[in-house]
Scaffold this motif. Structure first.
Motif, PDB file in Angstrom:
ATOM      1  N   ASP A 203       0.802  -1.222   0.000  1.00  0.00           N
ATOM      2  CA  ASP A 203       0.000   0.000   0.000  1.00  0.00           C
ATOM      3  C   ASP A 203       0.832   1.267   0.000  1.00  0.00           C
ATOM      4  N   SER A 245      -4.974  -6.304   0.591  1.00  0.00           N
ATOM      5  CA  SER A 245      -4.346  -5.897   1.855  1.00  0.00           C
ATOM      6  C   SER A 245      -5.230  -6.236   3.049  1.00  0.00           C
TER       7      SER A 245
ATOM      8  N   ILE C 118      -8.168  -1.757  13.184  1.00  0.00           N
ATOM      9  CA  ILE C 118      -6.779  -1.916  12.754  1.00  0.00           C
ATOM     10  C   ILE C 118      -6.712  -2.167  11.246  1.00  0.00           C
ATOM     11  N   ILE C 119      -7.741  -2.814  10.700  1.00  0.00           N
ATOM     12  CA  ILE C 119      -7.722  -3.105   9.255  1.00  0.00           C
ATOM     13  C   ILE C 119      -7.515  -1.859   8.389  1.00  0.00           C
ATOM     14  N   PRO C 120      -8.362  -0.820   8.530  1.00  0.00           N
ATOM     15  CA  PRO C 120      -8.176   0.326   7.621  1.00  0.00           C
ATOM     16  C   PRO C 120      -6.824   1.005   7.779  1.00  0.00           C
ATOM     17  N   PHE C 121      -6.245   0.906   8.979  1.00  0.00           N
ATOM     18  CA  PHE C 121      -4.951   1.551   9.164  1.00  0.00           C
ATOM     19  C   PHE C 121      -3.911   0.975   8.213  1.00  0.00           C
ATOM     20  N   PHE C 122      -4.089  -0.287   7.847  1.00  0.00           N
ATOM     21  CA  PHE C 122      -3.120  -0.919   6.958  1.00  0.00           C
ATOM     22  C   PHE C 122      -3.651  -1.068   5.530  1.00  0.00           C
ATOM     23  N   THR C 123      -4.762  -0.410   5.197  1.00  0.00           N
ATOM     24  CA  THR C 123      -5.249  -0.539   3.827  1.00  0.00           C
ATOM     25  C   THR C 123      -5.242   0.824   3.135  1.00  0.00           C
ATOM     26  N   SER C 124      -4.888   0.755   1.892  1.00  0.00           N
ATOM     27  CA  SER C 124      -4.550   1.922   1.072  1.00  0.00           C
ATOM     28  C   SER C 124      -5.259   3.227   1.424  1.00  0.00           C
ATOM     29  N   TYR C 125      -4.505   4.088   2.056  1.00  0.00           N
ATOM     30  CA  TYR C 125      -4.979   5.418   2.412  1.00  0.00           C
ATOM     31  C   TYR C 125      -5.253   6.232   1.155  1.00  0.00           C
ATOM     32  N   LEU C 126      -4.446   5.997   0.135  1.00  0.00           N
ATOM     33  CA  LEU C 126      -4.579   6.753  -1.110  1.00  0.00           C
ATOM     34  C   LEU C 126      -5.949   6.512  -1.753  1.00  0.00           C
ATOM     35  N   VAL C 127      -6.334   5.246  -1.847  1.00  0.00           N
ATOM     36  CA  VAL C 127      -7.618   4.929  -2.473  1.00  0.00           C
ATOM     37  C   VAL C 127      -8.764   5.441  -1.609  1.00  0.00           C
ATOM     38  N   ARG C 128      -8.597   5.362  -0.296  1.00  0.00           N
ATOM     39  CA  ARG C 128      -9.657   5.858   0.581  1.00  0.00           C
ATOM     40  C   ARG C 128      -9.834   7.363   0.405  1.00  0.00           C
TER      41      ARG C 128
END
Lengths: 266, 370, 291
Positions: A203, A245, C118-128
């Motif tokens: 990511d 991810s 914890i999941i969103p913390f490790f999933t693409s911030y850019l896409v979010r």
């Protein structure tokens, strides 16, 4: 007492709102990726796989995906190995300057990515290793090692403090103890670390964007598409990225939780 | 007994500022069951860990089987240990745990398996050979831990409070298992515990440690009946300790003054007292006789009768099985305890508002060395 | 005698080899790829750029240039303001959620809630962030919904509001997790004791819970500040980069014009600010607790 109940319900409702806010962009991205509209809004358009077809036919995206996977795999292995060694050192040894040692290991997440990106770009150019896939791997390993270390250190702290000594006591050398006791015991954490660091690497966009040169990873491609225009392709790529991810993070968390539970019976 | 297997020669262990073991001298014979007993922090576990090679002595020598062991690493010692926490390998099943030591010695798989199963069966674990250790009960895991240590056929087995995590009824059972095993195998057991019932029940010899020093070495009976000093008397418990100064000497009897009265003591052979000398004595709680105080009785003269008496009132009672311990207080506040059988208690009809007289013979008191 | 001596020496050196095997990798790696780059960054801020090429030198010119530019100063205070705003906003929004997770739900619910945070913390911030871009747009989901009840449209993109939404996307899950960790560890008997002594509910929070959870709250806030201060995605895509934040300034200076030394000056100023804030806050958190 009644007001206590009311405030409790208000807080729970608030919690639901927070979760909606946190997951809204993820859900929206998934929904939009199957939506025919170029600019998604409410009411939604019709169901469509157009954006997925588009990305599957895009050679650049395939190349980027390949780069991303290579980087994620190499990074996860490297950072898990280094993280393991560091976590074990922290668990087992006391020495002078241990504070400095731990700071060295744990500081990277506190430095903004953009600063690391610039510093690494300049340094890699200086020592002549910039613009390659390996430069992304080197950089990502720095970012991921603290996570690997934390996960494995946590697992080691759940180990019976005499387990290692028990192995020595039964005639195992230090190396044999590592192979037959420490590694088997920490195995769930090692796998969790591989998954989590792969997710972080998969990511990461800022450092990859700076040091990758022509070897773009998927997030770098997304970054460049987003800079151009609104393009629903991003939702389709994003959805795939989320799936990958999130799967990795969920596997990691489940492994950490279940290994904890299993020992607690012990 | 027979040949010496282990010898500690002036062994000292220091952790930074803290002295865990001060100049320990101790030898342990082959085939002996020795218990190291003492309160927590007395150095008993450190002593055991030094013997296993898990701690290095600061100075002095540890000799095992005629060889100085100070620089021999833990993995080359053949001093298997049964740990307080058991330290079984949670990712292995019962058999694999037992096989571990053999595997490290390079014994091939079929032989390992055969010997592991043999030992598990010998310890009544035949049904649980392939069971993961976290699915075993406390007592069963204890047996796996024992089998894991014994399978390598050591000359000595170290046990670090192995029964402390078990329920009371299992402790008694495992004590039986351990005693029997030690006799059958004829190997040396060094057993660390803070529990005197465990130590006294099993050990040939008990080493009492306090503050890093050996306070007394002896059989259970010796320690119980003739504690060497105040520390041992207190630690063993159920001892009344009285201190005072010698005020007169007549033949083999000495009279000494305490806060709660004047008492006679038979002078042990080979001892001489001076007037004014400070002494401590202990009287085991079951050596005191209890009766109701009677005003009509003539005043006791200890030097004439050889019997000591003191008046006191009851403050509390404690029941352990068929034995009752009664706690009394004299006028000046000295506490004394008396052990009686539960069935005797009914005849005495003890109550808190009666005055009692406790008495003991001058030769049932025991002189302490400090 | 000499035989045992060599055996002992061998075992000692094997002990040392074993220890070094686990100790060295991180040292080597971080020196090469973490400390090295950061030290070079400092050195680079004194280099010169001539004809789009960097020359190693030791000149103060980059520092003088950057400090004499108004846009740098404006950008600095704007970024600082945004980050402080995000920190306060995020801490305040996170607190009731962490409070609810710590005291109002079962331990099992709490475990699952943390799992999902914890999941969103490790999933693409850019896409979010991109997803927010679509949601918040002039004709996006939020404005369409508001239209149904006769409101809007509101301009939410290219505003500070947009930037804040992006920052919260990045920081809120982490801050809630950190706050919950520290609050759920408070011994419940303290809270009962406070109620028992006639402490009102709000007073219990301000005078019992917040002081006891202080370390966690401060660490959460520090992480929020670090993330917001260094982020470039939200202020760029959702905030419209008007004026640019320091991180956007670094990107612009680096990517166009090859002025790496000047970007290095910006980066060092950022680092100094972050360290000052982090050390001061953490010292504050621990000092008060020890009293």
């Amino acid at each position: 007492m009644n007001s206590e109940r009311i405030s409790s319900w208000i807080l729970k409702g608030y919690l639901v709102l927070i979760f909606l806010f946190v997951f809204a962009p993820i859900i929206a991205s998934v929904v939009f990726s199957f939506n025919s509209q170029r600019f998604p809004t409410i009411p939604l358009g019709s169901f469509s796989l157009e954006w997925y077809e588009k990305i599957f036919n895009d050679a650049d995206i395939w190349t980027a995906a390949r780069t991303s996977v290579i980087v994620a795999i190499c990074t996860s292995i490297l950072s898990t190995c280094i993280g393991f060694a560091t976590a074990y050192t922290d668990y087992r040894y006391q020495f002078r300057f241990k504070g400095v040692f731990l700071a060295l290991a744990l500081l990277p997440p506190t430095v903004p990515l953009i600063i690391l990106a610039l510093a690494m770009l300049a340094w890699f150019s200086k020592i002549g290793i910039s613009g390659q896939i390996s430069s992304i791997i080197f950089a990502h390993t720095v970012l991921c090692t603290p996570f690997a270390m934390a996960i494995i250190r946590l697992r080691l702290s759940q180990m019976d403090e005499n387990l290692e000594a028990a192995a020595w006591n039964l005639g195992a050398s230090q190396w044999a103890t590592m192979r037959t006791v420490i590694i088997p015991f920490t195995r769930p954490a090692i796998i969790a670390s591989l998954c989590l660091t792969a997710a972080v690497s998969f990511d990461e966009f800022a450092v990859a964007w700076f040091v990758s040169g022509l070897n773009k990873t998927i997030p770098v491609v997304i970054l460049e598409i987003v800079q151009g225009n609104i393009d629903p392709q991003v939702n389709a790529i994003g959805t795939l990225v989320f799936v990958i991810s999130m799967t990795l993070v969920i596997i990691a968390q489940v492994l950490i939780m279940t290994s904890q539970k299993r020992d607690s019976i012990n | 007994m027979s040949d010496t297997l282990v010898e500690f020669r002036q062994v000292v262990k220091r952790f930074d500022d803290f002295v865990a073991v001060k100049s320990l001298n101790l030898s342990i014979a082959e085939g002996e069951f020795v218990a190291l007993m003492g309160p927590s922090g007395c150095g008993k576990t450190t002593t055991l860990r030094m013997l296993a090679g898990l701690e290095k002595p600061t100075s002095g020598e540890i000799i095992l089987n005629g060889r100085v062991m100070n620089d021999v690493s833990a993995s080359e010692r053949d001093t298997p240990m049964v740990w307080q926490s058991l330290a079984l390998f949670p990712f292995l099943n019962a058999r694999e745990n037992v096989e571990f030591g053999l595997k490290m010695k390079g014994v091939d798989a079929p032989e390992r398996r055969k010997r592991a199963i043999h030992w598990l069966e010998r310890l009544d674990m035949g049904e649980f050979i392939e069971r993961p250790v976290n699915q075993l009960s406390g007592g069963q895991r204890q047996r796996v831990a024992l089998a894991r240590s014994l399978v390598i056929e050591p000359k000595i087995l170290l046990l670090d409070e192995p029964l402390s995590a078990l329920d009371a009824h299992l402790v008694i059972r495992m004590q039986g298992v351990l005693s029997k095993l030690q006799k059958e195998l004829g190997i040396t057991f060094v057993y660390v515990t803070h529990s005197q019932s465990e130590a006294f029940a099993m050990a040939d010899r008990v080493v009492i440690m306090g503050n890093g020093d050996v306070a007394q070495v002896g059989t259970s009976r010796e320690i119980y009946r003739s504690p060497a000093n105040k520390f041992v008397a207190q630690f063993v418990g159920r001892n009344n300790i009285l201190g005072g100064s010698v005020s007169s000497i007549d033949g083999d009897l000495a009279l000494f003054d305490t806060e709660c009265g004047q008492f006679a003591l038979r002078i042990p052979e080979g001892k001489t007292f001076q007037l004014g000398q400070l002494i401590n004595i202990s009287i085991a709680a079951d050596r005191l006789r209890l009766q109701q105080h009677s005003d009509s009785a003539p005043k006791n003269k200890p030097m004439d009768t050889g019997t000591n008496q003191v008046d006191c009132t009851l403050i509390s009672e404690e029941f352990v099985g068929a034995v009752v311990t009664l706690f009394f207080e004299t006028k000046d506040g000295t506490e004394l305890m008396v052990q009686v059988q539960e069935r005797e208690l009914d005849q005495l009809k003890v109550s808190q508002d009666t005055l009692y007289t406790l008495s003991w013979a001058a030769d049932s008191a025991h002189l302490l060395s400090d | 005698m000499s035989q045992t001596d060599t055996a002992i020496r061998k075992s000692k050196s094997s002990q040392r080899l074993y220890a070094l095997t686990w100790r060295l990798p991180i040292i080597v790696w971080q020196v090469l790829f973490f400390v090295g780059p950061l030290l070079f960054l400092i050195a680079m801020s004194f280099f010169l750029v001539k004809n789009y090429r960097m020359h190693e030198a030791f000149e103060m010119v980059n520092w003088q240039k950057m400090f004499s530019r108004d846009y740098f100063r404006d950008s600095y205070f704007f970024t600082l303001g945004l980050a402080i705003g995000a920190t306060v906003l995020c801490s305040v929004i996170a607190f009731p959620a962490a409070f609810a997770l710590s005291f109002k739900v079962s331990a099992n619910t709490r475990r699952w809630a943390l799992f999902f945070l914890i999941i969103p913390f490790f999933t693409s911030y850019l896409v979010r962030t991109f997803s927010w871009y679509v949601i918040l747009a002039e004709s996006g989901v939020v404005n369409s919904l508001l239209q149904f009840i006769g409101l809007g449209p509101f301009t939410m993109l290219n505003t500070v509001f947009g930037t804040m939404v992006g920052y919260l996307t990045l920081t809120l899950p982490l801050v809630i997790v950190l706050q919950t960790f520290s609050m759920s560890q408070i011994d419940k008997s303290y809270i009962e004791a406070a109620y028992n002594l006639g402490c009102g509910r709000i007073r219990t929070i301000t005078s019992v819970i917040i002081p006891l959870a202080k370390t966690g709250l401060v660490i959460g806030a520090v992480f929020c500040f670090i993330l917001a201060f260094g982020d470039f995605v939200s202020p760029y895509y959702l905030g419209g980069s008007k004026p640019p934040t320091l991180s956007i300034l670094i990107i612009d200076t680096t990517k166009s014009g090859q002025q790496w030394p000047r970007a290095a000056v910006v980066a060092i100023v950022m680092m100094l600010t972050l360290f000052t804030v982090a050390f001061a806050s953490i010292a504050y958190a621990y000092r008060k607790r020890q009293r």
